[in-house]
Write an enzyme that holds these catalytic residues in place. Structure first.
Site, PDB file in Angstrom:
ATOM      1  N   HIS A   1      -3.530  -5.166   0.208  1.00  0.00           N
ATOM      2  CA  HIS A   1      -2.976  -5.711   1.451  1.00  0.00           C
ATOM      3  C   HIS A   1      -3.000  -7.243   1.453  1.00  0.00           C
ATOM      4  CE1 HIS A   1      -2.860  -1.944   3.892  1.00  0.00           C
ATOM      5  NE2 HIS A   1      -3.738  -1.567   2.984  1.00  0.00           N
TER       6      HIS A   1
ATOM      7  N   GLU B   1      -1.537  -9.180   3.388  1.00  0.00           N
ATOM      8  CA  GLU B   1      -1.488  -9.712   4.758  1.00  0.00           C
ATOM      9  C   GLU B   1      -2.867 -10.048   5.329  1.00  0.00           C
ATOM     10  OE1 GLU B   1      -1.027  -6.591   3.853  1.00  0.00           O
ATOM     11  OE2 GLU B   1      -1.511  -5.130   5.409  1.00  0.00           O
TER      12      GLU B   1
ATOM     13  N   CYS C   1       0.838  -1.206   0.000  1.00  0.00           N
ATOM     14  CA  CYS C   1       0.000   0.000   0.000  1.00  0.00           C
ATOM     15  C   CYS C   1       0.877   1.262   0.000  1.00  0.00           C
ATOM     16  CB  CYS C   1      -1.002  -0.043   1.139  1.00  0.00           C
ATOM     17  SG  CYS C   1      -2.488   0.866   0.729  1.00  0.00           S
TER      18      CYS C   1
HETATM   19  N1  GLN Z   1      -2.087   6.668   2.706  1.00  0.00           N
HETATM   20  C1  GLN Z   1      -2.152   5.893   1.506  1.00  0.00           C
HETATM   21  C2  GLN Z   1      -3.482   6.063   0.799  1.00  0.00           C
HETATM   22  O1  GLN Z   1      -4.456   6.455   1.391  1.00  0.00           O
HETATM   23  C3  GLN Z   1      -1.835   4.430   1.761  1.00  0.00           C
HETATM   24  C4  GLN Z   1      -2.825   3.745   2.643  1.00  0.00           C
HETATM   25  C5  GLN Z   1      -2.313   2.443   3.208  1.00  0.00           C
HETATM   26  O2  GLN Z   1      -1.115   2.196   3.252  1.00  0.00           O
HETATM   27  N2  GLN Z   1      -3.198   1.607   3.684  1.00  0.00           N
HETATM   28  O3  GLN Z   1      -3.576   5.798  -0.377  1.00  0.00           O
END
Ligand code: GLN
Length: 536
Positions: free
Chosen positions: A510, A512, A384
Protein backbone atom coordinates in the site's frame (compact mmCIF):
# COMPACT_ATOMS: atom_id res chain seq x y z
CA UNK A 1 9.51 13.32 36.83
CA UNK A 2 8.88 13.58 33.13
CA UNK A 3 9.92 16.53 31.01
CA UNK A 4 7.47 15.58 28.30
CA UNK A 5 4.39 17.78 28.03
CA UNK A 6 0.97 16.26 27.40
CA UNK A 7 -1.89 17.78 25.46
CA UNK A 8 -5.31 16.12 25.50
CA UNK A 9 -7.86 16.82 22.81
CA UNK A 10 -11.47 16.08 23.70
CA UNK A 11 -14.61 16.71 21.69
CA UNK A 12 -18.08 17.92 22.52
CA UNK A 13 -21.49 18.82 21.03
CA UNK A 14 -21.08 16.64 17.95
CA UNK A 15 -18.88 13.96 16.48
CA UNK A 16 -17.00 14.42 13.19
CA UNK A 17 -15.73 17.90 14.10
CA UNK A 18 -12.23 17.00 13.02
CA UNK A 19 -10.32 16.48 16.25
CA UNK A 20 -7.71 14.59 14.26
CA UNK A 21 -7.09 17.54 11.94
CA UNK A 22 -6.91 20.01 14.84
CA UNK A 23 -4.49 17.74 16.69
CA UNK A 24 -2.39 17.28 13.54
CA UNK A 25 -2.42 21.02 12.78
CA UNK A 26 -1.31 21.99 16.28
CA UNK A 27 1.35 19.29 16.14
CA UNK A 28 2.53 20.68 12.80
CA UNK A 29 2.89 24.19 14.25
CA UNK A 30 4.78 22.91 17.29
CA UNK A 31 7.01 20.78 15.08
CA UNK A 32 7.63 23.80 12.84
CA UNK A 33 8.92 25.61 15.94
CA UNK A 34 11.45 22.87 16.53
CA UNK A 35 9.62 20.65 19.05
CA UNK A 36 9.56 16.89 18.72
CA UNK A 37 5.90 15.99 18.67
CA UNK A 38 3.80 12.88 18.26
CA UNK A 39 0.06 12.26 18.31
CA UNK A 40 -1.85 9.36 19.80
CA UNK A 41 -5.46 8.34 19.36
CA UNK A 42 -7.53 6.65 22.05
CA UNK A 43 -10.59 4.91 20.63
CA UNK A 44 -13.38 3.96 23.04
CA UNK A 45 -14.72 1.01 21.05
CA UNK A 46 -14.25 -2.59 22.15
CA UNK A 47 -12.68 -3.95 18.97
CA UNK A 48 -9.01 -4.63 19.71
CA UNK A 49 -8.15 -2.76 16.53
CA UNK A 50 -10.09 -1.54 13.49
CA UNK A 51 -8.63 -4.35 11.35
CA UNK A 52 -11.80 -6.38 11.65
CA UNK A 53 -14.09 -3.43 10.93
CA UNK A 54 -15.88 -2.97 7.65
CA UNK A 55 -14.71 0.31 6.03
CA UNK A 56 -18.34 1.49 6.11
CA UNK A 57 -18.04 1.62 9.93
CA UNK A 58 -15.02 3.85 10.47
CA UNK A 59 -13.51 4.38 7.05
CA UNK A 60 -10.11 3.13 6.01
CA UNK A 61 -7.92 1.02 8.25
CA UNK A 62 -4.50 2.66 8.35
CA UNK A 63 -1.37 0.53 8.73
CA UNK A 64 1.89 1.56 10.41
CA UNK A 65 5.45 0.37 9.70
CA UNK A 66 5.35 -1.93 12.71
CA UNK A 67 2.18 -3.57 11.44
CA UNK A 68 -0.51 -1.96 13.61
CA UNK A 69 -3.95 -1.77 12.03
CA UNK A 70 -5.16 1.62 13.19
CA UNK A 71 -7.64 4.44 12.99
CA UNK A 72 -7.45 6.61 9.89
CA UNK A 73 -6.54 9.66 11.98
CA UNK A 74 -3.04 8.21 12.26
CA UNK A 75 -2.79 8.73 8.53
CA UNK A 76 -3.42 12.44 9.03
CA UNK A 77 -0.79 12.56 11.76
CA UNK A 78 1.81 11.02 9.46
CA UNK A 79 0.82 13.09 6.44
CA UNK A 80 1.10 16.32 8.43
CA UNK A 81 4.19 15.53 10.49
CA UNK A 82 6.10 13.25 8.11
CA UNK A 83 7.15 11.05 11.04
CA UNK A 84 6.03 7.44 11.38
CA UNK A 85 3.55 6.32 14.03
CA UNK A 86 3.50 2.90 15.67
CA UNK A 87 1.49 0.41 17.74
CA UNK A 88 1.70 2.81 20.69
CA UNK A 89 -0.08 5.58 18.79
CA UNK A 90 -3.49 3.91 18.71
CA UNK A 91 -5.12 2.43 21.79
CA UNK A 92 -8.64 1.00 21.96
CA UNK A 93 -10.80 -0.11 24.85
CA UNK A 94 -10.41 -3.64 23.48
CA UNK A 95 -6.61 -3.42 23.81
CA UNK A 96 -6.87 -1.99 27.33
CA UNK A 97 -9.20 -4.71 28.58
CA UNK A 98 -7.28 -7.44 26.78
CA UNK A 99 -4.11 -6.41 28.56
CA UNK A 100 -5.75 -6.00 32.00
CA UNK A 101 -7.47 -9.38 31.70
CA UNK A 102 -4.21 -11.06 30.68
CA UNK A 103 -2.51 -9.54 33.74
CA UNK A 104 -5.34 -10.77 35.94
CA UNK A 105 -4.93 -14.30 34.55
CA UNK A 106 -1.21 -14.16 35.30
CA UNK A 107 -2.06 -13.26 38.87
CA UNK A 108 -0.37 -9.88 38.67
CA UNK A 109 -3.02 -8.12 40.74
CA UNK A 110 -2.19 -10.23 43.80
CA UNK A 111 -5.69 -11.16 44.80
CA UNK A 112 -7.21 -7.73 44.37
CA UNK A 113 -10.64 -7.15 42.85
CA UNK A 114 -9.94 -5.85 39.34
CA UNK A 115 -11.96 -2.70 38.66
CA UNK A 116 -12.35 0.13 36.16
CA UNK A 117 -10.77 2.41 38.73
CA UNK A 118 -7.87 1.95 39.31
CA UNK A 119 -6.96 -0.96 37.02
CA UNK A 120 -8.43 0.15 33.71
CA UNK A 121 -7.52 3.80 34.29
CA UNK A 122 -3.96 2.84 35.30
CA UNK A 123 -3.61 0.87 32.09
CA UNK A 124 -4.87 3.87 30.11
CA UNK A 125 -2.49 6.24 31.89
CA UNK A 126 0.40 3.89 31.20
CA UNK A 127 -0.48 3.72 27.49
CA UNK A 128 -0.67 7.50 27.31
CA UNK A 129 2.77 7.87 28.86
CA UNK A 130 4.58 5.18 26.84
CA UNK A 131 5.38 7.64 24.06
CA UNK A 132 6.43 10.38 26.50
CA UNK A 133 8.69 8.05 28.44
CA UNK A 134 10.48 6.91 25.28
CA UNK A 135 12.45 10.16 25.40
CA UNK A 136 11.76 10.70 21.70
CA UNK A 137 9.24 13.49 22.15
CA UNK A 138 8.96 16.87 23.85
CA UNK A 139 5.21 16.92 23.42
CA UNK A 140 2.64 14.12 23.15
CA UNK A 141 -0.81 15.04 21.89
CA UNK A 142 -3.50 12.52 22.83
CA UNK A 143 -6.79 12.64 21.00
CA UNK A 144 -9.72 11.05 22.84
CA UNK A 145 -12.19 9.54 20.39
CA UNK A 146 -15.92 10.07 20.81
CA UNK A 147 -17.73 12.91 22.52
CA UNK A 148 -17.72 13.89 26.21
CA UNK A 149 -20.67 12.42 28.02
CA UNK A 150 -20.47 9.12 26.12
CA UNK A 151 -20.63 6.20 28.55
CA UNK A 152 -17.77 4.42 26.83
CA UNK A 153 -15.32 7.31 27.02
CA UNK A 154 -15.71 7.82 30.79
CA UNK A 155 -12.62 5.80 31.82
CA UNK A 156 -10.53 7.83 29.37
CA UNK A 157 -11.83 11.14 30.70
CA UNK A 158 -11.16 9.99 34.26
CA UNK A 159 -7.61 8.99 33.27
CA UNK A 160 -7.03 12.43 31.78
CA UNK A 161 -8.30 14.02 35.01
CA UNK A 162 -5.92 11.95 37.11
CA UNK A 163 -2.96 12.52 34.81
CA UNK A 164 -3.54 16.26 34.71
CA UNK A 165 -3.54 16.29 38.50
CA UNK A 166 -0.41 14.12 38.69
CA UNK A 167 1.54 16.02 36.06
CA UNK A 168 0.46 19.53 37.02
CA UNK A 169 -0.96 22.37 34.95
CA UNK A 170 2.44 23.27 33.47
CA UNK A 171 2.84 19.81 32.01
CA UNK A 172 -0.61 18.89 30.78
CA UNK A 173 -3.51 20.73 29.22
CA UNK A 174 -6.88 20.00 27.73
CA UNK A 175 -8.11 21.36 24.44
CA UNK A 176 -11.85 20.94 24.01
CA UNK A 177 -13.20 21.00 20.47
CA UNK A 178 -16.85 21.95 20.06
CA UNK A 179 -19.32 23.17 17.49
CA UNK A 180 -20.90 26.63 17.38
CA UNK A 181 -24.03 26.01 15.32
CA UNK A 182 -25.53 28.73 13.14
CA UNK A 183 -29.31 29.01 13.26
CA UNK A 184 -30.25 30.48 9.93
CA UNK A 185 -33.85 31.24 11.02
CA UNK A 186 -32.51 33.38 13.86
CA UNK A 187 -29.46 34.51 11.87
CA UNK A 188 -27.33 33.71 14.90
CA UNK A 189 -24.40 31.64 16.10
CA UNK A 190 -25.24 29.77 19.28
CA UNK A 191 -22.85 29.21 22.20
CA UNK A 192 -25.16 27.26 24.50
CA UNK A 193 -24.25 23.75 23.28
CA UNK A 194 -20.59 24.59 23.91
CA UNK A 195 -21.37 25.87 27.40
CA UNK A 196 -23.20 22.64 28.17
CA UNK A 197 -20.41 20.53 26.78
CA UNK A 198 -17.79 22.34 28.88
CA UNK A 199 -20.04 21.77 31.87
CA UNK A 200 -20.24 18.04 31.10
CA UNK A 201 -16.45 17.96 31.10
CA UNK A 202 -16.47 19.81 34.44
CA UNK A 203 -18.75 17.18 35.93
CA UNK A 204 -15.91 14.73 35.32
CA UNK A 205 -13.52 17.09 37.07
CA UNK A 206 -11.83 18.48 33.98
CA UNK A 207 -11.58 22.15 33.20
CA UNK A 208 -10.91 22.88 29.52
CA UNK A 209 -7.83 25.08 29.11
CA UNK A 210 -8.40 25.93 25.48
CA UNK A 211 -11.59 25.90 23.43
CA UNK A 212 -11.44 25.29 19.71
CA UNK A 213 -14.77 26.20 18.13
CA UNK A 214 -15.81 24.76 14.80
CA UNK A 215 -18.04 27.16 12.94
CA UNK A 216 -19.36 28.00 9.50
CA UNK A 217 -19.25 31.76 10.20
CA UNK A 218 -16.70 34.11 11.78
CA UNK A 219 -16.93 34.40 15.57
CA UNK A 220 -16.69 38.08 16.54
CA UNK A 221 -14.81 39.25 19.63
CA UNK A 222 -18.03 39.74 21.58
CA UNK A 223 -18.99 36.13 21.05
CA UNK A 224 -15.49 34.93 21.92
CA UNK A 225 -15.63 36.96 25.15
CA UNK A 226 -18.95 35.43 26.01
CA UNK A 227 -17.59 31.93 25.41
CA UNK A 228 -14.53 32.73 27.55
CA UNK A 229 -16.63 34.01 30.44
CA UNK A 230 -19.17 31.23 30.50
CA UNK A 231 -16.75 28.43 29.72
CA UNK A 232 -14.19 29.62 32.22
CA UNK A 233 -11.24 30.01 29.83
CA UNK A 234 -8.87 32.87 28.99
CA UNK A 235 -10.07 35.12 26.14
CA UNK A 236 -6.96 34.21 24.10
CA UNK A 237 -7.85 30.58 24.62
CA UNK A 238 -11.01 30.77 22.53
CA UNK A 239 -9.88 29.66 19.11
CA UNK A 240 -12.07 29.79 16.03
CA UNK A 241 -11.85 26.96 13.53
CA UNK A 242 -13.89 28.01 10.54
CA UNK A 243 -14.66 25.58 7.68
CA UNK A 244 -11.66 25.30 5.36
CA UNK A 245 -11.55 24.48 1.66
CA UNK A 246 -8.76 22.00 2.33
CA UNK A 247 -7.55 20.36 5.55
CA UNK A 248 -4.04 21.51 4.62
CA UNK A 249 -5.11 25.12 5.33
CA UNK A 250 -5.87 24.35 8.97
CA UNK A 251 -2.29 24.73 10.36
CA UNK A 252 -2.09 28.28 8.97
CA UNK A 253 -5.57 29.06 10.29
CA UNK A 254 -4.57 27.84 13.76
CA UNK A 255 -1.40 29.91 13.48
CA UNK A 256 -3.48 33.02 12.75
CA UNK A 257 -5.68 32.25 15.73
CA UNK A 258 -2.66 31.76 17.98
CA UNK A 259 -3.43 28.18 19.03
CA UNK A 260 0.27 27.32 19.18
CA UNK A 261 1.19 30.43 21.18
CA UNK A 262 -1.46 29.93 23.86
CA UNK A 263 -0.55 26.23 24.07
CA UNK A 264 3.13 26.98 24.59
CA UNK A 265 2.35 29.71 27.13
CA UNK A 266 0.24 27.37 29.20
CA UNK A 267 2.83 24.62 29.07
CA UNK A 268 5.60 27.12 29.98
CA UNK A 269 7.49 26.37 26.79
CA UNK A 270 9.39 28.93 24.76
CA UNK A 271 7.60 30.40 21.76
CA UNK A 272 10.38 32.68 20.55
CA UNK A 273 11.27 30.85 17.34
CA UNK A 274 8.66 31.49 14.66
CA UNK A 275 7.29 28.34 13.02
CA UNK A 276 9.04 27.46 9.80
CA UNK A 277 6.28 26.53 7.37
CA UNK A 278 8.22 27.29 4.21
CA UNK A 279 8.01 23.80 2.75
CA UNK A 280 4.37 23.39 3.82
CA UNK A 281 3.36 26.67 2.21
CA UNK A 282 5.25 25.86 -0.99
CA UNK A 283 3.14 22.69 -1.19
CA UNK A 284 -0.06 24.69 -0.58
CA UNK A 285 0.87 27.12 -3.30
CA UNK A 286 1.38 24.33 -5.83
CA UNK A 287 -1.80 22.61 -4.66
CA UNK A 288 -3.85 25.75 -5.16
CA UNK A 289 -2.35 26.86 -8.48
CA UNK A 290 -2.46 23.85 -10.77
CA UNK A 291 -1.41 24.34 -14.37
CA UNK A 292 -3.46 21.47 -15.74
CA UNK A 293 -6.13 18.99 -14.77
CA UNK A 294 -6.46 15.22 -14.96
CA UNK A 295 -9.28 12.86 -14.06
CA UNK A 296 -8.54 9.53 -12.48
CA UNK A 297 -11.07 6.78 -11.91
CA UNK A 298 -10.98 5.17 -8.49
CA UNK A 299 -12.49 1.72 -8.96
CA UNK A 300 -13.64 0.27 -5.68
CA UNK A 301 -16.60 -1.13 -3.83
CA UNK A 302 -16.70 1.17 -0.81
CA UNK A 303 -16.95 4.32 -2.94
CA UNK A 304 -20.13 5.60 -1.22
CA UNK A 305 -17.96 6.55 1.73
CA UNK A 306 -15.07 8.92 0.95
CA UNK A 307 -13.24 7.92 4.14
CA UNK A 308 -12.86 4.34 2.92
CA UNK A 309 -10.05 5.40 0.61
CA UNK A 310 -8.74 8.33 2.65
CA UNK A 311 -5.03 7.72 2.17
CA UNK A 312 -5.44 7.19 -1.58
CA UNK A 313 -7.36 10.46 -1.97
CA UNK A 314 -4.73 12.34 0.07
CA UNK A 315 -1.89 10.72 -1.90
CA UNK A 316 -3.44 12.13 -5.08
CA UNK A 317 -3.46 15.60 -3.49
CA UNK A 318 0.25 15.32 -2.65
CA UNK A 319 1.14 13.91 -6.07
CA UNK A 320 -1.04 16.47 -7.84
CA UNK A 321 0.75 19.35 -6.11
CA UNK A 322 4.11 17.80 -6.99
CA UNK A 323 3.08 17.73 -10.67
CA UNK A 324 1.27 21.08 -10.43
CA UNK A 325 -1.80 19.30 -11.72
CA UNK A 326 -5.28 19.19 -10.26
CA UNK A 327 -6.33 15.58 -9.82
CA UNK A 328 -10.06 14.99 -10.03
CA UNK A 329 -10.86 11.62 -8.56
CA UNK A 330 -13.98 10.05 -9.99
CA UNK A 331 -15.30 7.22 -7.84
CA UNK A 332 -16.60 4.29 -9.84
CA UNK A 333 -18.44 1.45 -8.17
CA UNK A 334 -16.93 -1.83 -9.36
CA UNK A 335 -20.28 -3.58 -8.98
CA UNK A 336 -21.77 -1.29 -11.60
CA UNK A 337 -19.35 -2.06 -14.42
CA UNK A 338 -19.09 -4.95 -16.85
CA UNK A 339 -17.98 -5.64 -20.42
CA UNK A 340 -21.11 -4.00 -21.83
CA UNK A 341 -20.67 -0.58 -20.25
CA UNK A 342 -16.97 -0.37 -19.50
CA UNK A 343 -15.94 2.06 -22.23
CA UNK A 344 -18.84 4.33 -21.29
CA UNK A 345 -17.99 4.11 -17.58
CA UNK A 346 -14.31 4.92 -18.10
CA UNK A 347 -14.86 7.61 -20.72
CA UNK A 348 -12.84 10.78 -20.24
CA UNK A 349 -10.47 9.28 -17.69
CA UNK A 350 -6.72 9.79 -17.86
CA UNK A 351 -5.94 6.85 -15.62
CA UNK A 352 -7.52 4.31 -13.31
CA UNK A 353 -6.60 3.11 -9.86
CA UNK A 354 -8.04 -0.25 -8.86
CA UNK A 355 -8.46 -0.16 -5.11
CA UNK A 356 -7.62 -2.56 -2.30
CA UNK A 357 -10.43 -4.67 -0.90
CA UNK A 358 -11.65 -7.96 0.46
CA UNK A 359 -14.12 -10.56 -0.72
CA UNK A 360 -15.84 -11.37 -3.94
CA UNK A 361 -18.25 -8.49 -4.29
CA UNK A 362 -17.40 -6.29 -7.28
CA UNK A 363 -14.29 -8.13 -8.43
CA UNK A 364 -15.49 -8.93 -11.97
CA UNK A 365 -15.95 -5.20 -12.55
CA UNK A 366 -12.41 -4.57 -11.34
CA UNK A 367 -11.07 -7.23 -13.71
CA UNK A 368 -12.98 -5.66 -16.60
CA UNK A 369 -11.52 -2.24 -15.74
CA UNK A 370 -7.99 -3.66 -15.73
CA UNK A 371 -8.58 -5.21 -19.13
CA UNK A 372 -9.80 -1.92 -20.52
CA UNK A 373 -6.76 -0.05 -19.16
CA UNK A 374 -4.36 -2.67 -20.51
CA UNK A 375 -5.90 -2.81 -23.99
CA UNK A 376 -6.40 0.93 -24.33
CA UNK A 377 -3.04 2.00 -22.90
CA UNK A 378 -4.77 3.91 -20.14
CA UNK A 379 -2.43 4.50 -17.16
CA UNK A 380 -3.17 1.90 -14.47
CA UNK A 381 -2.17 1.56 -10.86
CA UNK A 382 -3.38 -1.49 -8.96
CA UNK A 383 -3.02 -1.57 -5.19
CA UNK A 384 -3.14 -4.83 -3.23
CA UNK A 385 -6.41 -6.43 -4.42
CA UNK A 386 -6.02 -4.18 -7.49
CA UNK A 387 -2.68 -5.82 -8.27
CA UNK A 388 -4.16 -9.28 -7.72
CA UNK A 389 -6.96 -8.41 -10.17
CA UNK A 390 -4.34 -7.44 -12.76
CA UNK A 391 -2.67 -10.84 -12.40
CA UNK A 392 -6.02 -12.59 -12.78
CA UNK A 393 -6.96 -10.47 -15.79
CA UNK A 394 -3.65 -11.26 -17.52
CA UNK A 395 -3.95 -14.96 -16.74
CA UNK A 396 -7.47 -15.14 -18.11
CA UNK A 397 -7.25 -12.91 -21.15
CA UNK A 398 -3.62 -13.24 -22.26
CA UNK A 399 -2.61 -16.70 -21.02
CA UNK A 400 -6.08 -18.05 -21.76
CA UNK A 401 -6.61 -19.56 -18.30
CA UNK A 402 -10.30 -18.72 -18.39
CA UNK A 403 -11.10 -19.68 -14.81
CA UNK A 404 -7.99 -18.22 -13.19
CA UNK A 405 -8.83 -16.61 -9.89
CA UNK A 406 -7.71 -15.87 -6.37
CA UNK A 407 -8.56 -18.63 -3.93
CA UNK A 408 -10.05 -15.90 -1.75
CA UNK A 409 -12.82 -15.61 -4.34
CA UNK A 410 -12.99 -19.19 -5.57
CA UNK A 411 -11.27 -21.87 -3.49
CA UNK A 412 -12.02 -24.40 -6.24
CA UNK A 413 -10.39 -22.50 -9.12
CA UNK A 414 -8.28 -24.74 -11.40
CA UNK A 415 -5.75 -21.91 -11.72
CA UNK A 416 -5.13 -20.21 -8.36
CA UNK A 417 -2.86 -17.48 -9.70
CA UNK A 418 -3.37 -15.72 -6.38
CA UNK A 419 -3.13 -18.16 -3.50
CA UNK A 420 -2.67 -18.47 0.22
CA UNK A 421 0.82 -18.67 1.72
CA UNK A 422 1.60 -21.87 3.62
CA UNK A 423 1.82 -20.05 6.96
CA UNK A 424 -1.64 -18.54 6.44
CA UNK A 425 -3.39 -21.86 5.84
CA UNK A 426 -4.00 -22.84 9.45
CA UNK A 427 -4.97 -19.42 10.74
CA UNK A 428 -8.44 -19.21 12.27
CA UNK A 429 -8.27 -15.84 14.05
CA UNK A 430 -9.07 -13.04 11.64
CA UNK A 431 -7.75 -10.10 13.68
CA UNK A 432 -4.12 -9.03 13.24
CA UNK A 433 -3.08 -12.15 11.32
CA UNK A 434 -2.57 -10.84 7.80
CA UNK A 435 0.83 -9.96 6.34
CA UNK A 436 1.08 -6.58 7.99
CA UNK A 437 3.48 -3.67 8.16
CA UNK A 438 6.75 -2.89 6.46
CA UNK A 439 8.46 -5.45 4.23
CA UNK A 440 11.52 -5.10 2.06
CA UNK A 441 11.34 -5.33 -1.71
CA UNK A 442 14.11 -5.49 -4.32
CA UNK A 443 13.45 -3.74 -7.59
CA UNK A 444 14.63 -4.95 -10.99
CA UNK A 445 17.03 -2.55 -12.68
CA UNK A 446 15.69 -1.06 -15.87
CA UNK A 447 12.06 -1.46 -14.81
CA UNK A 448 9.48 1.33 -14.52
CA UNK A 449 9.41 1.07 -10.72
CA UNK A 450 13.20 1.21 -10.52
CA UNK A 451 13.05 4.45 -12.47
CA UNK A 452 10.22 5.73 -10.24
CA UNK A 453 11.91 5.00 -6.89
CA UNK A 454 15.45 5.67 -8.09
CA UNK A 455 16.86 2.90 -5.90
CA UNK A 456 17.11 -0.84 -5.67
CA UNK A 457 15.69 -1.58 -2.23
CA UNK A 458 12.45 -0.19 -0.86
CA UNK A 459 10.27 -0.78 2.19
CA UNK A 460 6.51 -0.62 1.86
CA UNK A 461 3.56 -1.43 4.09
CA UNK A 462 1.36 -4.46 3.62
CA UNK A 463 -2.10 -5.64 4.66
CA UNK A 464 -3.22 -8.79 2.91
CA UNK A 465 -3.48 -12.53 3.25
CA UNK A 466 -3.21 -13.73 -0.34
CA UNK A 467 -0.18 -13.63 -2.66
CA UNK A 468 0.93 -13.89 -6.27
CA UNK A 469 1.39 -17.61 -6.94
CA UNK A 470 5.01 -18.15 -8.02
CA UNK A 471 4.01 -21.36 -9.82
CA UNK A 472 2.59 -19.17 -12.59
CA UNK A 473 5.45 -16.68 -12.69
CA UNK A 474 7.35 -18.21 -15.63
CA UNK A 475 4.25 -18.37 -17.83
CA UNK A 476 3.11 -14.88 -16.93
CA UNK A 477 6.55 -13.39 -17.52
CA UNK A 478 6.92 -15.18 -20.86
CA UNK A 479 3.56 -13.72 -21.86
CA UNK A 480 4.68 -10.19 -21.02
CA UNK A 481 3.66 -9.55 -17.42
CA UNK A 482 6.99 -8.58 -15.87
CA UNK A 483 7.83 -9.18 -12.23
CA UNK A 484 9.78 -6.12 -11.19
CA UNK A 485 9.74 -6.20 -7.39
CA UNK A 486 10.31 -9.22 -5.17
CA UNK A 487 10.75 -9.71 -1.44
CA UNK A 488 14.44 -10.67 -1.19
CA UNK A 489 13.92 -13.05 1.74
CA UNK A 490 10.71 -14.88 0.85
CA UNK A 491 10.71 -14.57 -2.93
CA UNK A 492 7.13 -13.27 -2.80
CA UNK A 493 6.20 -11.12 -5.78
CA UNK A 494 5.46 -7.52 -4.78
CA UNK A 495 5.24 -5.72 -8.13
CA UNK A 496 4.09 -6.54 -11.63
CA UNK A 497 4.20 -4.30 -14.68
CA UNK A 498 3.74 -4.34 -18.44
CA UNK A 499 6.86 -2.84 -20.01
CA UNK A 500 5.14 -2.02 -23.34
CA UNK A 501 2.39 -0.04 -21.65
CA UNK A 502 2.89 3.69 -20.86
CA UNK A 503 2.08 3.02 -17.18
CA UNK A 504 0.77 -0.30 -15.97
CA UNK A 505 1.92 -1.11 -12.44
CA UNK A 506 0.40 -3.34 -9.79
CA UNK A 507 1.77 -3.42 -6.26
CA UNK A 508 0.94 -5.94 -3.53
CA UNK A 509 1.69 -3.30 -0.87
CA UNK A 510 0.00 0.00 0.00
CA UNK A 511 2.02 3.01 -1.21
CA UNK A 512 -0.77 5.34 -0.05
CA UNK A 513 0.11 4.81 3.63
CA UNK A 514 3.50 6.44 3.12
CA UNK A 515 2.63 9.53 1.11
CA UNK A 516 3.04 12.76 3.10
CA UNK A 517 2.99 16.48 2.34
CA UNK A 518 6.77 16.59 2.75
CA UNK A 519 7.29 13.34 0.80
CA UNK A 520 4.65 12.68 -1.85
CA UNK A 521 4.84 9.01 -2.78
CA UNK A 522 6.96 8.53 -5.95
CA UNK A 523 4.56 5.94 -7.37
CA UNK A 524 1.60 8.32 -7.12
CA UNK A 525 3.73 11.18 -8.46
CA UNK A 526 4.68 9.22 -11.55
CA UNK A 527 1.17 7.79 -12.01
CA UNK A 528 -0.27 11.32 -12.00
CA UNK A 529 2.47 12.35 -14.40
CA UNK A 530 1.47 9.48 -16.72
CA UNK A 531 -2.17 10.57 -16.47
CA UNK A 532 -1.06 14.10 -17.34
CA UNK A 533 0.78 12.82 -20.43
CA UNK A 534 -2.33 10.86 -21.36
CA UNK A 535 -4.49 13.98 -21.09
CA UNK A 536 -2.36 15.70 -23.73
N1 GLN B 1 -8.17 -9.43 -0.11
C1 GLN B 1 -6.81 -9.41 -0.56
C2 GLN B 1 -5.91 -10.21 0.36
O1 GLN B 1 -6.23 -10.44 1.50
C3 GLN B 1 -6.30 -8.00 -0.76
C4 GLN B 1 -6.23 -7.20 0.49
C5 GLN B 1 -6.11 -5.71 0.24
O2 GLN B 1 -6.42 -5.22 -0.84
N2 GLN B 1 -5.69 -4.97 1.23
O3 GLN B 1 -4.84 -10.62 -0.04
Amino acid sequence: MTSTKYIFVTGGVSSSLGKGIIAASLAKLLQARGYRVTIQKLDPYINVDPGTLNPYEHGECYVTDDGAETDLDLGHYERFLNTPTSQANNVTTGKIYQSVIEKERRGEFLGKTVQVIPHITNEIKERIQILGKSGDYDIVITEIGGTVGDIESLPYIESVRQLKWELGDDNALVIHLTLIPYLSAAGELKTKPTQHSVKTLMESGIRADILVCRTEHELNQELKNKLALFCNVQKEAVIQSIDASTIYDVPNMMLDEGLDVITLQKLKLSNTTAPNLEHWNAFLKRHKNPKAEVTIGLIGKYVELQDSYKSIIESFIHAGAENEVKVNVRSIHSEHIDASNISEALKGLNGILVAPGFGERGIEGKIEAVRYARENKLPFLGICLGMQMAVIEYSRNVLGLQNANSIEMNPETPDPVINLMEDQKNITDMGGTMRLGSWECSLVKGSKVYEVYGKETIDERHRHRYEYNNAYREQLEAAGLATTGVNPKTGLVEIIEIPEHPFFVGVQYHPEYKSTVANPHPLFVSFVNAAHQHSK
